[in-house]
Design a protein around this motif. Structure first.
Motif, short mmCIF file in Angstrom:
data_model
loop_
_atom_site.label_atom_id
_atom_site.label_comp_id
_atom_site.label_asym_id
_atom_site.label_seq_id
_atom_site.Cartn_x
_atom_site.Cartn_y
_atom_site.Cartn_z
N TYR A 68 1.05 -1.48 -0.04
CA TYR A 68 0.04 0.22 0.39
C TYR A 68 1.15 1.29 0.13
O TYR A 68 2.02 0.80 0.58
N ASN A 69 0.66 2.49 -0.41
CA ASN A 69 0.77 3.55 0.28
C ASN A 69 1.14 4.07 1.52
O ASN A 69 0.45 3.26 1.98
N VAL A 70 1.73 4.36 1.58
CA VAL A 70 2.65 5.21 2.93
C VAL A 70 2.30 6.32 3.13
O VAL A 70 3.05 7.21 2.52
N ILE A 71 2.54 6.83 4.62
CA ILE A 71 1.99 8.21 4.80
C ILE A 71 2.41 8.60 5.90
O ILE A 71 2.02 8.22 7.24
N SER A 72 3.07 9.76 6.32
CA SER A 72 3.20 10.30 7.92
C SER A 72 2.21 10.51 8.40
O SER A 72 1.21 10.94 7.72
N PRO A 73 1.72 10.80 9.31
CA PRO A 73 0.71 10.72 10.05
C PRO A 73 0.58 12.27 9.76
O PRO A 73 -0.89 12.22 10.37
N LEU A 74 1.61 12.55 9.92
CA LEU A 74 0.93 14.65 9.93
C LEU A 74 0.58 14.74 8.73
O LEU A 74 0.34 16.11 8.60
N ASN A 75 0.61 13.84 8.04
CA ASN A 75 0.01 14.73 6.37
C ASN A 75 -0.86 14.10 6.17
O ASN A 75 -1.65 14.06 4.86
N ILE A 76 -1.94 13.01 7.29
CA ILE A 76 -2.87 12.06 6.83
C ILE A 76 -4.04 13.33 6.04
O ILE A 76 -4.60 12.87 5.02
#
Length: 108
Positions: A74-82
């Motif tokens: 899956y794509n991953v992302i920082s919690p700060l950028n959700i």
């Protein structure tokens, strides 16, 4: 390591998952938590009914844009950028969610 199989079976996880899939059909979903629990669920349950935008975790703090993670699938992302993904729902995929909820309330 926890015996997630037995724990999830006792909590009727399959039935709960089916209800979530039905409830959030056509909704944009981000899963928060990419540890052992999420890996177990991903490998043993069908998550294809969700429109998963990304999986987020503190370990992806440097991923400000969604980036595909081969290992996770899956794509991953920082919690700060959700918030930039504008998900309809963030589902917590952690074995112990108390600390995650606290992190969301206090940090995000």
């Amino acid at each position: 390591m926890h015996d997630f199989s037995e724990i999830l079976k006792k909590s009727n996880f399959q039935k709960r998952l089916e209800k979530l899939v039905k409830k959030y059909k056509n909704k944009k979903v981000v899963f928060y938590g990419a540890g052992q629990f999420f890996s177990f669920v991903k490998e043993n349950y069908d998550l294809s009914g969700f429109n998963i935008l990304a999986v987020s975790d503190k370990k992806f703090i440097n991923s400000t844009e969604p980036v595909f993670d081969e290992g996770l699938g899956y794509n991953v992302i920082s919690p700060l950028n959700i918030y930039e993904l504008k998900p309809d729902i963030v589902l917590i995929s952690a074995y112990v969610d108390f600390y995650v909820e606290k992190y969301f309330c206090e940090e995000l």
